[in-house]
Design an enzyme around this catalytic site. Structure first.
Site, PDB file in Angstrom:
ATOM      1  N   GLY A 115      -3.015  -6.930  -5.545  1.00  0.00           N
ATOM      2  CA  GLY A 115      -2.055  -6.282  -4.645  1.00  0.00           C
ATOM      3  C   GLY A 115      -2.724  -5.618  -3.458  1.00  0.00           C
ATOM      4  O   GLY A 115      -2.303  -5.765  -2.310  1.00  0.00           O
ATOM      5  N   HIS A 129      -8.628  19.598  14.672  1.00  0.00           N
ATOM      6  CA  HIS A 129      -7.888  20.861  14.811  1.00  0.00           C
ATOM      7  C   HIS A 129      -7.224  21.250  13.499  1.00  0.00           C
ATOM      8  O   HIS A 129      -6.303  22.076  13.498  1.00  0.00           O
ATOM      9  CB  HIS A 129      -6.857  20.734  15.939  1.00  0.00           C
ATOM     10  CG  HIS A 129      -7.516  20.550  17.275  1.00  0.00           C
ATOM     11  ND1 HIS A 129      -7.935  21.599  18.056  1.00  0.00           N
ATOM     12  CD2 HIS A 129      -7.900  19.417  17.925  1.00  0.00           C
ATOM     13  CE1 HIS A 129      -8.521  21.134  19.148  1.00  0.00           C
ATOM     14  NE2 HIS A 129      -8.513  19.799  19.089  1.00  0.00           N
ATOM     15  N   LYS A 144       3.783   4.931 -15.534  1.00  0.00           N
ATOM     16  CA  LYS A 144       4.948   4.030 -15.436  1.00  0.00           C
ATOM     17  C   LYS A 144       5.685   3.986 -16.769  1.00  0.00           C
ATOM     18  O   LYS A 144       6.913   4.069 -16.824  1.00  0.00           O
ATOM     19  CB  LYS A 144       4.501   2.601 -15.103  1.00  0.00           C
ATOM     20  CG  LYS A 144       4.069   2.380 -13.680  1.00  0.00           C
ATOM     21  CD  LYS A 144       3.794   0.881 -13.463  1.00  0.00           C
ATOM     22  CE  LYS A 144       3.015   0.626 -12.202  1.00  0.00           C
ATOM     23  NZ  LYS A 144       2.594  -0.749 -12.026  1.00  0.00           N
TER      24      LYS A 144
HETATM   25  O1  F6P Z   1       1.123   0.235  -9.788  1.00  0.00           O
HETATM   26  C1  F6P Z   1       0.086  -0.151  -8.950  1.00  0.00           C
HETATM   27  C2  F6P Z   1       0.399  -1.479  -8.342  1.00  0.00           C
HETATM   28  O2  F6P Z   1       0.352  -2.470  -9.321  1.00  0.00           O
HETATM   29  C3  F6P Z   1      -0.546  -1.807  -7.200  1.00  0.00           C
HETATM   30  O3  F6P Z   1      -1.750  -2.315  -7.630  1.00  0.00           O
HETATM   31  C4  F6P Z   1       0.291  -2.754  -6.420  1.00  0.00           C
HETATM   32  O4  F6P Z   1      -0.207  -2.947  -5.124  1.00  0.00           O
HETATM   33  C5  F6P Z   1       1.624  -2.048  -6.462  1.00  0.00           C
HETATM   34  O5  F6P Z   1       1.689  -1.501  -7.761  1.00  0.00           O
HETATM   35  C6  F6P Z   1       2.821  -2.886  -6.195  1.00  0.00           C
HETATM   36  O6  F6P Z   1       2.933  -3.936  -7.095  1.00  0.00           O
HETATM   37  P1  F6P Z   1       3.884  -5.169  -6.817  1.00  0.00           P
HETATM   38  O7  F6P Z   1       3.416  -5.831  -5.579  1.00  0.00           O
HETATM   39  O8  F6P Z   1       3.774  -6.034  -8.019  1.00  0.00           O
HETATM   40  O9  F6P Z   1       5.284  -4.628  -6.640  1.00  0.00           O
END
Ligand code: F6P
Length: 556
Positions: free
Chosen positions: A281, A398, A518
């Site tokens: 990702g 600043h 999560k």
């Molecule tokens: O929770 C972290 C993560 O898995 C990241 O690594 C990733 O970029 C993001 O969530 C979004 O994930 P996805 O593209 O599967 O929605």
């Protein structure tokens, strides 16, 4: 037998890294340098500013204002050799499954290989499919940009709302802002990430649904934030366009690896742009995830960006370590993190268009190397990824630079500037660059008590107005911020992070650390939504917070 209460298992059993010859040599070199200063290093070696610079593609980096000398440089390079960095680089580029905990290849470098080149992974070429998707993206972007792609009521798309989070948001958002001067004049992109409803609502409130295209970006297409925002956006759109779900076809596209979930959401896979599980990702801005950016800057500029990535890839893959910019940035970072114990690293762009670059790098670096176990699962006995942070200069000057100059913590910084601005007004660019150069000078050399006294400060203020100096910086200059340079900068940091991950022997390509939060959130959601009083089995603090929320919220 030793007393278990006083035994330090880590000190008694140093890892192969911390007991290695290169590590021990660096430990000694650090002790030797501890009494020295950047003033001294420059006085002893007036040529160091030439010797400690590296030119990589269109980036010029001055590393001379670091606590480095030739011996340190040689020892850092030995450390990289000792851990087999070149073989690991080659393994990544070849598509070996170096993401061991997820059993995946790591092939973001294949996303920017030129058309016509080949890379076989598991018996199949991956570059051909990359270009097939790029061509589809180009075709779609051209149609949106020209006005040929129209919405359900026949109007052209003027608002592109990317809904994604993490790597599916930060990359395109950062690059969209970085390349503001290359954007289509009649198209605006917006980036919605937070599950806080305010983010979506504030963004879409002023938009006309007839002219709005939603780009739902999610590698997994299961992410709570993205799917929630996408559903709410779909309701807003359908309501705004007369209530017929069929309008989704003209106003929603998906960027994902997961065709089943895209279909389940209700987006035709003909309107999906795919990528692959070997693209992490946080390494995906150059994949289909960049579609909003491509719509904004056009497919030619997007391909220029990919070419910039590729040129930096080649620099990384083929240049000897002492002249290899990503390798050296990585090694200098290790030098400070592990041998000076500096816990953070700031990235301070003196280019306003790079205002989201530090945030982008936070994910890239901290999600990659924020690990406390090595690849074999054992707990490391050394520090790994630093805390990455930053803001554009001169704003930071600043605000928080006080601490960088005079605080008790030394913070190595990357300073990034462009010789030519995208635009200038009133000669302000010179003011910006003067500040950039001045900061590096002030950080490195400071101002001694004698100098302060000589400048007329009263005795009681001398200590307050003294600057210790010895605060290191890397200065990265480019001619001007083009799409290619944006690609080069991102690849530079990707490979810096890779280099450090190899030294620290961590898997830079997984992110298990995001899972627990999560999971717990998913268990709390039904407890917040339950019509009847739920039975709570968290700790007493969490139970009390949930009850307080349930009992005090204004809505039922
Ligand atoms: O929770 C972290 C993560 O898995 C990241 O690594 C990733 O970029 C993001 O969530 C979004 O994930 P996805 O593209 O599967 O929605």
């Amino acid at each position: 037998m030793s007393d278990p209460a006083t035994t330090d298992p880590v000190a008694d059993n140093p890892s192969s890294l911390t007991s290695s010859p290169a590590w021990l040599a660096l430990t000694d070199l650090q002790a030797g340098l501890a009494g020295s200063s950047l003033r001294q290093l420059f006085a002893d070696d007036p040529e160091r500013s030439e010797r400690f610079t590296i030119d990589a593609v269109d980036l010029h980096a001055d590393l001379s204002k670091n606590m480095l000398n030739d011996e340190v440089l040689t020892a850092l390079v030995s450390l990289a050799e000792q851990v087999g960095l070149q073989a690991k680089i080659d393994a990544m580029f070849a598509g070996e499954r170096i993401n061991t905990t997820e059993d995946r290849s790591v092939l973001h470098t294949a996303l920017r290989k030129p058309k016509g080149s080949q890379l076989e992974v598991d018996g199949a070429d991956v570059v051909g499919p990359v270009h097939t998707v790029l061509d589809r993206m180009a075709d779609f972007s051209n149609r949106v940009r020209s006005g040929e792609w129209v919405g359900a009521s026949g109007k052209r798309m003027r608002n592109i709302v990317n809904i994604g989070i993490g790597g599916s948001d930060l990359g395109p958002l950062m690059a969209y802002r970085a390349l503001a001067s290359f954007r289509h004049p009649d198209i605006q992109c917006f980036y919605v990430s937070n599950v806080d409803p305010a983010h979506l609502l504030e963004t879409i409130k002023p938009l006309d649904p007839e002219e709005t295209l939603f780009v739902v970006a999610s590698k997994t297409f299961t992410t709570l934030e993205t799917l929630s925002n996408a559903r709410s956006a779909r309701s807003w759109l359908v309501e705004g366009l007369g209530g017929d779900l069929a309008v989704v076809a003209k106003h929603f596209v998906a960027l994902s690896t997961n065709a089943d979930e895209v279909e389940a959401f209700g987006i035709d896979t003909a309107n999906m742009f795919e990528f692959w599980d070997w693209v992490g990702g946080r390494y995906s801005v150059d994949s289909a995830i960049g579609l909003s950016l491509m719509i904004a800057i056009g497919s030619d500029a997007f391909r220029e960006m990919l070419d910039g990535f590729h040129q930096m890839d080649e620099h990384f893959r083929t240049t000897p370590f002492a002249q290899n910019l990503p390798v050296m940035l990585g090694l200098v970072g290790v030098w400070y993190r592990n041998f000076f114990d500096y816990p953070t690293h700031a990235v301070l762009p003196y280019i306003q268009a790079l205002d989201r670059f530090p945030a982008y790098l936070q994910q890239l670096d901290m999600e990659s190397n924020g690990k406390h176990v090595s690849k074999d699962g054992s707990t490391v006995d050394y520090e790994t990824g630093p805390i990455i942070w930053g803001e554009p200069g001169t704003n930071g000057q600043h605000a928080f630079y006080q601490l960088i100059h005079q605080g008790t913590t030394v913070i190595p910084v990357d300073l990034i500037g462009a010789i030519d601005p995208a635009d200038d007004v009133g000669g302000q660019h010179d003011f910006l660059m003067a500040n950039l150069f001045a900061q590096a000078e002030a950080l490195a050399f400071g101002k001694t008590a004698e100098e302060v006294a000589a400048s007329g400060a009263s005795d009681d203020l001398v200590a307050h107005r003294t600057f210790t100096g010895n605060r290191p910086s890397n200065m990265i200059l480019t001619q001007t911020l083009t799409p290619s340079v944006v690609g080069q900068l991102v690849a530079l940091y990707e490979h810096k992070v890779f280099t450090q991950g190899v030294i620290w022997d961590v898997n830079s390509f997984d992110q298990w650390g995001v899972e627990l939060g999560k999971e717990l959130a998913n268990s709390i959601i039904p407890e917040l939504q339950s019509r009847t009083e739920p039975e709570l089995s968290h700790d007493s603090s969490t139970n009390a917070l949930i009850r307080r929320y349930r009992n005090n919220r204004s809505r039922d």
